[in-house]
Write an enzyme that holds these catalytic residues in place. Sequence first.
Site, PDB file in Angstrom:
ATOM      1  N   SER A  27       0.828  -1.212   0.000  1.00 59.64           N
ATOM      2  CA  SER A  27       0.000   0.000   0.000  1.00 59.64           C
ATOM      3  C   SER A  27       0.857   1.254   0.000  1.00 59.64           C
ATOM      4  CB  SER A  27      -0.964  -0.001   1.183  1.00 59.64           C
ATOM      5  OG  SER A  27      -0.265  -0.117   2.411  1.00 59.64           O
TER       6      SER A  27
ATOM      7  N   HIS B 161      -2.028  -8.724   2.073  1.00 60.70           N
ATOM      8  CA  HIS B 161      -1.685  -7.445   2.716  1.00 60.70           C
ATOM      9  C   HIS B 161      -2.786  -7.108   3.716  1.00 60.70           C
ATOM     10  CE1 HIS B 161       0.227  -3.752   3.481  1.00 60.70           C
ATOM     11  NE2 HIS B 161      -0.151  -3.021   2.446  1.00 60.70           N
TER      12      HIS B 161
ATOM     13  N   HIS C 126       5.721 -12.635   8.741  1.00 58.74           N
ATOM     14  CA  HIS C 126       5.830 -11.277   8.185  1.00 58.74           C
ATOM     15  C   HIS C 126       7.024 -11.256   7.242  1.00 58.74           C
ATOM     16  CE1 HIS C 126       6.480  -6.916   7.936  1.00 58.74           C
ATOM     17  NE2 HIS C 126       5.198  -6.824   8.216  1.00 58.74           N
TER      18      HIS C 126
ATOM     19  N   ARG D  55       3.063  -4.299  17.258  1.00 61.17           N
ATOM     20  CA  ARG D  55       1.671  -3.873  17.109  1.00 61.17           C
ATOM     21  C   ARG D  55       0.725  -4.932  17.677  1.00 61.17           C
ATOM     22  NH1 ARG D  55       1.667  -2.892  10.781  1.00 61.17           N
ATOM     23  NH2 ARG D  55       2.588  -4.974  10.991  1.00 61.17           N
TER      24      ARG D  55
ATOM     25  N   ASP E 182      -2.197  -8.323  12.346  1.00 59.32           N
ATOM     26  CA  ASP E 182      -3.528  -8.810  11.989  1.00 59.32           C
ATOM     27  C   ASP E 182      -4.027  -9.914  12.910  1.00 59.32           C
ATOM     28  OD1 ASP E 182      -3.678  -7.163   9.632  1.00 59.32           O
ATOM     29  OD2 ASP E 182      -2.274  -8.537   8.688  1.00 59.32           O
TER      30      ASP E 182
END
Length: 441
Positions: free
Chosen positions: A241, A271, A318, A327, A373
């Site tokens: 992105s 993604h 990742h 995160r 995620d």
Amino acid sequence: MGSYKEKFKEKADLASAEIKSLLKEHGNKVIGEVSLSQVYQGMRGITGLVTETSLLDSQEGIRFRGYSIPELQQKLPKAKGGSEPLPEGLFYLMLFNELPTEDDVNEMTAKWQRRSHVPTHVFNTIDALPLNTHPMTMFVVGIMALQTESNFAKEYARGMNKKDYWEHTFDDAMDLIARLPRIAAYVYRRKYKQNEHIQPNGLLDWSGNFAHMMGYKDEGFQELMRLYMTIHADHEGGNVSAHTTHLVGSALSDPYLSFAAGMNGLAGPLHGLANQEVIKWIFEMQESLGTDNPSKDQIAQYVQDTLAAGKVVPGYGHAVLRKTDPRFEAQMEFGKKHMPDDPLCQTVWNVYETVPPILQALGKVKNPWPNVDAHSGALLVHYGLKEYEFYTVMFAVSRALGVMASLIWDRALGFPLERPKSITTELVKRWLKGEDQVWGD
């Protein structure tokens, strides 16, 4: 010219002079080598971009202008009575490379509130789509409809000096960020809440107003949105992105066109759509096992069955990170603080303890640890946001902060059209025989 523009121009002029000096003295210095496998396998690890807003380290994780996520949680200003950082402060940090004061953040909020009006034709364009359209498609269509408001496009058509590119990119970026929560909330209410829309509340901060327009009044959810929008904002420049936004912007496409392109990349399952895939996988596991709170042994067996079927465990691994995503850890801390007994969160934590050893035992997984995620969906479901197809739209609203700050810097520093060299396999074979070369001028 507003005070923020003047402040940015001072920063940009200094940075531009520094870069020119670096290139003059070290421009011919070789920064790395490229292997044939990197060319064929997604350009992994090839250093080819400068993105000032954040840097991703495989061991430390993401740092925004040098600050880790725990440091941002401590140092960035917070909403009155809140404990999570305000995304307005992170945008300020990425744009100016200095920590904001509370007054700076309040001014950013006020600027976005004043710029947040969305023209009626944008809603009409979204309404023209079938209701079964994926929310990311609705969202991107809304951004494209909003492109009619681009200052950059209008000024470029009139004939704009190159030195002014950054200024109109700045205006577009500020306008776009201000308007995105309204468009995203409109998509949410149209698709999932019988088209019953909620008007903005001009007294709320950017994230709080987004939560309000979606229909969530809980202060805990507003706090979650502040954390969510902060930690999803940027992940250096090489992800799909961010890179797509930069690439399309390098053609002098305006910020609306550039951001829409980047968000089409975010919509891919490798993604941003991965956060949808994670919660879907957990729901399917619960249904298959017949329980909302499976044991670690049950989870382990389900993971083994998933892998045996040739599938991946979504949310794990990742492209760059080789440790648990900071995160993920920030969201886990939020969950343990606000919802320690939530069965879905407990399942996520049990998956976290179960999956990495299984993946490590395979012997071929470089990163068996969870990424961002793997946790976000469980927190959203706790507050009632179960429509997991919408999660990527929320990710997109946040990602605007990083890619727009970067795009402003791209134009301020005069970064050129991005045009890497591509080759054919036939040329590779000739090169391997010593008959030709694969590098360009």
